[in-house]
Design an enzyme around this catalytic site. Structure first.
Site, PDB file in Angstrom:
ATOM      1  N   HIS A 103      -6.972  26.236   2.967  1.00 39.86           N
ATOM      2  CA  HIS A 103      -7.050  26.355   1.504  1.00 39.86           C
ATOM      3  C   HIS A 103      -7.560  25.107   0.804  1.00 39.86           C
ATOM      4  O   HIS A 103      -7.689  25.087  -0.415  1.00 39.86           O
ATOM      5  CB  HIS A 103      -5.683  26.732   0.935  1.00 39.86           C
ATOM      6  CG  HIS A 103      -4.731  25.562   0.901  1.00 39.86           C
ATOM      7  ND1 HIS A 103      -4.096  25.096   2.026  1.00 39.86           N
ATOM      8  CD2 HIS A 103      -4.347  24.754  -0.108  1.00 39.86           C
ATOM      9  CE1 HIS A 103      -3.346  24.060   1.695  1.00 39.86           C
ATOM     10  NE2 HIS A 103      -3.478  23.822   0.408  1.00 39.86           N
TER      11      HIS A 103
HETATM   12  C1  UD1 Z   1      -2.140  23.525  -4.940  1.00 40.12           C
HETATM   13  C2  UD1 Z   1      -2.042  22.015  -4.724  1.00 40.12           C
HETATM   14  C3  UD1 Z   1      -2.251  21.688  -3.256  1.00 40.12           C
HETATM   15  C4  UD1 Z   1      -1.316  22.493  -2.371  1.00 40.12           C
HETATM   16  C5  UD1 Z   1      -1.500  23.963  -2.685  1.00 40.12           C
HETATM   17  C6  UD1 Z   1      -0.574  24.817  -1.864  1.00 40.12           C
HETATM   18  C7  UD1 Z   1      -2.787  20.638  -6.604  1.00 40.12           C
HETATM   19  C8  UD1 Z   1      -3.861  19.735  -7.068  1.00 40.12           C
HETATM   20  N1  UD1 Z   1      -3.054  21.310  -5.463  1.00 40.12           N
HETATM   21  O1  UD1 Z   1      -3.477  23.912  -4.627  1.00 40.12           O
HETATM   22  O2  UD1 Z   1      -1.973  20.324  -3.062  1.00 40.12           O
HETATM   23  O3  UD1 Z   1      -1.618  22.235  -1.021  1.00 40.12           O
HETATM   24  O4  UD1 Z   1      -1.217  24.170  -4.080  1.00 40.12           O
HETATM   25  O5  UD1 Z   1      -0.803  26.172  -2.092  1.00 40.12           O
HETATM   26  O6  UD1 Z   1      -1.768  20.721  -7.218  1.00 40.12           O
HETATM   27  N2  UD1 Z   1      -3.712  31.190  -7.696  1.00 40.12           N
HETATM   28  C9  UD1 Z   1      -3.245  32.482  -7.681  1.00 40.12           C
HETATM   29  N3  UD1 Z   1      -1.897  32.676  -7.717  1.00 40.12           N
HETATM   30  C10 UD1 Z   1      -1.015  31.659  -7.772  1.00 40.12           C
HETATM   31  C11 UD1 Z   1      -1.497  30.348  -7.807  1.00 40.12           C
HETATM   32  C12 UD1 Z   1      -2.840  30.120  -7.760  1.00 40.12           C
HETATM   33  O7  UD1 Z   1      -4.008  33.424  -7.635  1.00 40.12           O
HETATM   34  O8  UD1 Z   1       0.203  31.919  -7.797  1.00 40.12           O
HETATM   35  C13 UD1 Z   1      -5.169  30.952  -7.601  1.00 40.12           C
HETATM   36  C14 UD1 Z   1      -5.827  30.747  -8.925  1.00 40.12           C
HETATM   37  O9  UD1 Z   1      -7.085  31.345  -8.878  1.00 40.12           O
HETATM   38  C15 UD1 Z   1      -6.009  29.244  -9.014  1.00 40.12           C
HETATM   39  C16 UD1 Z   1      -6.199  28.873  -7.569  1.00 40.12           C
HETATM   40  O10 UD1 Z   1      -5.388  29.792  -6.839  1.00 40.12           O
HETATM   41  O11 UD1 Z   1      -7.062  28.900  -9.827  1.00 40.12           O
HETATM   42  C17 UD1 Z   1      -5.797  27.466  -7.242  1.00 40.12           C
HETATM   43  O12 UD1 Z   1      -4.457  27.211  -7.660  1.00 40.12           O
HETATM   44  P1  UD1 Z   1      -4.012  25.713  -8.038  1.00 40.12           P
HETATM   45  O13 UD1 Z   1      -2.582  25.693  -8.421  1.00 40.12           O
HETATM   46  O14 UD1 Z   1      -4.984  25.142  -9.005  1.00 40.12           O
HETATM   47  O15 UD1 Z   1      -4.252  24.908  -6.706  1.00 40.12           O
HETATM   48  P2  UD1 Z   1      -4.069  25.272  -5.153  1.00 40.12           P
HETATM   49  O16 UD1 Z   1      -5.393  25.443  -4.537  1.00 40.12           O
HETATM   50  O17 UD1 Z   1      -3.080  26.391  -4.983  1.00 40.12           O
END
Ligand code: UD1
Length: 367
Positions: free
Chosen positions: A207
């Site tokens: 991821h």
């Molecule tokens: C975040 C953390 C990363 C961690 C990861 C674990 C930061 C900078 N990054 O990354 O360190 O390893 O979590 O999972 O904080 N989304 C969903 N559902 C959710 C959450 C997110 O669909 O419940 C999707 C959304 O499209 C979002 C994308 O995932 O834009 C990324 O989510 P985000 O919280 O920005 O960062 P992660 O890639 O999950």
């Protein structure tokens, strides 16, 4: 009575706060421990299922910030968390890990002159292209208490000029959760659900933005999975970021039948999958540690790791992003040439107890 607010936001935070919350129960009547969920992760299988699996109570505060650019997400967390801190006036906040919620809440608290404790402090990948590295550096720079999981953390903080009195080598709270819940994982039926033979499958998680945010990298990784799938069944629970990029790049139908794609999996079932895997291929931070504790072979598809102890003494191999080398390493493991490992110091299931005891002492001194 002292009041403490612990912050959780994203999936890897929940298993770190669970043992801390449990350890605070011993101080009932002396310390009130509250949990604030920023809502950085919000899908049921990225958040709610972890509260259930880890026997965490409903959060006392839910900020509902959701996704967005780094600036949007961090700013929204700050605005909402400031309201909670102003209303509650805690004596201390506790943050864990390196996600955007970690830095956002630390910044809010310290500017309001509230003390902050960072659990999992001092880890460094020395790669500022990773958003997490920025979060780690900044959180450690302004926190009052730094709880460290491995010796590299002590060194890193020293090199950054942090004074010894702030740094406590207490072990790994994520391993506390693992040790606590391993017995529950024994009764999971996840292997039957996906028809996996214990000890004979490869578990995959990918991821990191550097691996999945560009078509070239993601395509190459999926190709690698197809190659490994000629030898073993692969289970690939897919993170929402990776899933949406696979669709965006038109790569969602490129995996062989032997690669089983699933939605994100809850804590207990994932633990069951980890403990019985023959090999794990990952770019996660936490899984490098969990596999080392369980003695399971792990190949990390990254150029660096902020958790070097897992490579030095554990079963983790940091192979880099040259996928020819990753394939070679994976096939070697599947041929039985495994890396032996031991468990790092103080990864003994008691880290949260040590942390909470230190916090209790420090808060008493303030009276
Ligand atoms: C975040 C953390 C990363 C961690 C990861 C674990 C930061 C900078 N990054 O990354 O360190 O390893 O979590 O999972 O904080 N989304 C969903 N559902 C959710 C959450 C997110 O669909 O419940 C999707 C959304 O499209 C979002 C994308 O995932 O834009 C990324 O989510 P985000 O919280 O920005 O960062 P992660 O890639 O999950």
């Amino acid at each position: 009575m002292k009041k403490i607010i612990s912050v959780v936001g994203a999936r890897p935070n929940f298993m770190k706060i669970a043992p801390i919350h449990k350890a605070f129960q011993k101080y009932n009547g002396k310390i009130k421990h509250l949990i604030c969920h920023t809502g950085q992760h919000y899908d049921e299988n990225m958040s709610k299922i972890f509260f259930e699996d880890l026997e965490l109570p409903e959060p006392d505060f839910y900020l509902g910030v959701g996704s967005g650019s780094h600036a949007e997400q961090t700013a929204r967390i700050m605005i909402e968390f400031e309201k909670v801190v102003l209303a509650e006036k805690p004596d201390l906040i506790i943050v864990v890990g390196d996600v955007n919620s970690t830095i956002a809440c630390t910044l809010v608290a310290t500017k309001l002159k509230i003390k902050a404790a960072h659990v999992e402090a001092g880890l460094r990948s020395f790669d500022r292209d990773m958003p997490e590295e920025i979060n780690r550096l900044l959180t450690d720079a302004i926190s009052d208490f730094l709880f460290v999981t491995e010796k590299s953390g002590i060194e890193n903080l020293k090199n950054e000029g942090v004074t010894d009195d702030k740094v406590f080598f207490t072990g790994n709270v994520m391993i506390d959760s693992l040790a606590n819940f391993l017995h529950k994982a024994e009764s999971s039926d996840i292997h039957e659900k996906y028809q996996l033979e214990r000890g004979k499958y490869v578990l995959v998680t990918l991821h990191r933005p550097s691996n999945v945010d560009t078509k070239k990298e993601l395509k190459a990784l999926l190709h690698l999975l197809n190659t490994v799938a000629r030898k073993r069944k692969l289970l690939f629970p897919i993170h929402p970021r990776t899933k949406s990029n696979m669709v965006k790049f038109g790569l969602d139908n490129t995996l062989e039948k032997n690669v089983i794609l699933t939605d994100p999996i809850g804590y207990i079932d994932f633990l069951a999958l980890t403990k019985d895997a023959e090999l794990i291929i990952t770019d996660s931070g936490g899984i490098q540690e969990e596999s080392t504790y369980l003695g399971i072979q792990c190949i990390t598809v990254r150029k660096n790791t902020e958790r070097p102890i897992t490579v030095e003494v554990g079963t983790n191999q940091l192979i880099g992003v040259d996928l020819v080398k990753v394939e070679e390493a994976a096939l070697k493991v599947l041929d039985g040439k495994i890396k032996k490992g031991t468990i790092p110091d103080l990864w003994d299931g008691k880290a949260a107890e040590r942390i909470v005891e230190i916090i209790h002492e420090k808060l008493l001194q303030e009276k």
